[in-house]
Design an enzyme around this catalytic site. Structure first.
Site, mmCIF file in Angstrom:
data_model
loop_
_atom_site.group_PDB
_atom_site.id
_atom_site.type_symbol
_atom_site.label_atom_id
_atom_site.label_comp_id
_atom_site.label_asym_id
_atom_site.label_seq_id
_atom_site.Cartn_x
_atom_site.Cartn_y
_atom_site.Cartn_z
ATOM 1 N N HIS A 248 0.815 -1.226 0.000
ATOM 2 C CA HIS A 248 0.000 0.000 0.000
ATOM 3 C C HIS A 248 0.849 1.277 0.000
ATOM 4 O O HIS A 248 1.044 1.922 1.023
ATOM 5 C CB HIS A 248 -1.053 0.027 1.111
ATOM 6 N N ALA A 252 1.814 3.964 5.679
ATOM 7 C CA ALA A 252 2.727 3.269 6.590
ATOM 8 C C ALA A 252 4.164 3.250 6.071
ATOM 9 O O ALA A 252 4.862 2.243 6.136
ATOM 10 C CB ALA A 252 2.244 1.842 6.864
ATOM 11 N N ARG A 259 15.109 15.073 -0.667
ATOM 12 C CA ARG A 259 16.495 14.650 -0.468
ATOM 13 C C ARG A 259 16.613 13.126 -0.351
ATOM 14 O O ARG A 259 17.641 12.555 -0.713
ATOM 15 C CB ARG A 259 17.091 15.318 0.782
ATOM 16 N N ASP A 307 -7.253 -4.016 0.700
ATOM 17 C CA ASP A 307 -6.864 -3.982 2.115
ATOM 18 C C ASP A 307 -8.119 -3.967 2.994
ATOM 19 O O ASP A 307 -8.137 -3.363 4.069
ATOM 20 C CB ASP A 307 -5.984 -2.768 2.403
ATOM 21 N N GLY A 344 -10.434 1.300 8.936
ATOM 22 C CA GLY A 344 -10.004 0.373 7.890
ATOM 23 C C GLY A 344 -10.819 0.526 6.621
ATOM 24 O O GLY A 344 -11.861 1.185 6.585
#
Length: 428
Positions: A248, A252, A259, A307, A344
């Protein structure tokens, strides 16, 4: 029965219920009046099936001197490969990570429920668990080819954790996350137990201190990197070791920085290494602008995943107990009851395909391939799944012009039919 065209889908399924020999072994079925997603384009062509596989009609005509036994009109609709979901945590009230449930029953319920969303293959996904739970749940998740009685095919388990960053654990239980450097293969074995039923492992690449990614890959397991604070260079080393998937994208992991773009930067750094990335196009987890950036950077690597949690498929406006939480579904989102806290995804794959097309303005074929060909390529199954090429499994869906799923077939068997077919009219 085997001569002529079945006049309507309602009649077709009525006939099927009384005369099942239509799809018996050896019967040649020809789907006509259809457009196919094949070879990266939409073509006007018939689809031929025998023994659950797609066949080449030229070989049939010229070598076997045969034609079809039955023709089925698709009323000028679109036939696409069945959708493949590589990351789904449950649905219809069942959570694959709940070791108090009958895991096999959970898989059976979800495998059948997914058919209405066009999904014909999936990877039951476990979030971070205790070793005891892994040892209890994993033996119950067995690879299997779907069919009319089982529903969608099970490609193997996707283990999302526990070897992830505590700083990017998301909803994973913190006391079970293992964020220490992995220096020994025994750490993997002790945690998971036998890996026979495992298809994908998601891990943070910065935790690999002993060629763990390479060892997992050598066992035929797909390595996905995510839930991570890895730098771009750490991600590149993971690709060199055999990882080929990102879990995903944007979620996360470290945000993009000019940079050090982190794992997000990998989608433009694949060079000669195949790299794919999952993305949740539920209009909640990933902003439309982020979808566009990812798609325009690497459209060939984009893999739609839901998900989805166990609340997926449950009715809106009611409260549902999921584990130790009460969840309510409002506005096509799942919230902790009485709050505005999202808990979720409850997206379905057919909706994700529509969302991707709308957000990126990509072609219909490009949107469909993100849920078919690309996930099949991740798994090394693109000669059998995610395609309508000759020799592939007869897992396909029929879509209308708005990408609504009208019918789902597994092994060339009809396994789900939309009610809209009762009054369906020909689209000229």
């Amino acid at each position: 029965m085997h001569d002529g065209i079945i006049p309507s889908w309602a009649k077709f399924f009525q006939i099927m219920s009384t005369l099942p020999p239509v799809f018996t072994p050896g019967t040649i079925v020809q789907f006509i009046d259809c457009h196919l997603v094949r070879g990266g384009q939409i073509i006007k062509e018939d689809l031929w099936m025998r023994n659950g596989r797609i066949i080449d009609p030229e070989n049939l005509f010229y070598n076997e001197k045969r034609s079809s036994d039955v023709k089925i009109s698709c009323y000028d609709n679109l036939i696409a490969p069945g959708y493949i979901d590589l990351q789904i945590n449950g649905g219809y009230g069942y959570d694959f990570s709940d070791d108090t449930l009958d895991t096999q029953k959970a898989i059976d319920v979800v495998a059948k429920g997914l058919l209405r969303t066009g999904v014909t293959s999936f990877c039951p996904t476990l979030i971070t668990q205790s070793s005891t739970s892994y040892h209890k749940i994993l033996p119950q998740i067995k690879r299997r080819q779907g069919n009319a009685s089982l529903g969608a095919s099970v490609l193997g388990a996707h283990l999302e954790g526990p070897f992830i960053s505590k700083d990017k654990r998301g909803a994973h239980p913190p006391h079970l996350v293992k964020s220490d450097l992995i220096t020994s293969w025994s750490t993997i074995e002790d945690c998971y137990g036998p890996l026979d039923n495992v298809a994908i492992v998601t891990m943070a690449p910065e935790l690999d201190g002993g060629s763990i990614i390479r060892l997992l890959r050598d066992k035929g397991i797909v390595i996905s990197i995510g839930h991570s604070t890895a730098t771009l260079n750490q991600g590149l080393r993971a690709l060199d070791s055999g990882a080929n998937f990102i879990t995903h994208l944007f979620n996360a992991m470290l945000p993009f920085h000019h940079r050090d773009p982190g794992l997000v930067g990998l989608i433009t750094s694949q060079e000669n290494r195949p790299l794919y990335y999952g993305i949740i196009a539920d209009e909640v987890h990933t902003h439309e602008a982020a979808l566009r950036i990812a798609h325009r950077s690497n459209s060939g690597g984009l893999v739609l995943v839901t998900d989805a949690i166990s609340a997926m498929g449950l009715p809106s406006g009611a409260q549902h107990r999921i584990g130790d939480q009460i969840v309510e579904i409002r506005d096509k989102k799942a919230f902790v009851a009485g709050t505005e806290t999202l808990c979720g995804s409850i997206a379905t794959m057919d909706q994700c395909v529509k969302n991707l097309k709308k957000a990126t303005m990509c072609t219909t074929v490009q949107a469909i391939e993100c849920a078919t060909l690309h996930p099949a390529q991740v798994m090394g199954l693109s000669k059998r799944k995610g395609t309508l090429d000759y020799g592939a499994d007869g897992d396909f869906i029929i879509l209308d012009e708005h990408l609504n799923v009208l019918a789902t077939f597994v092994e060339a068997q009809p396994v789900w039919l939309s009610n809209s077919f009762e009054s369906f009219k020909v689209i000229r």
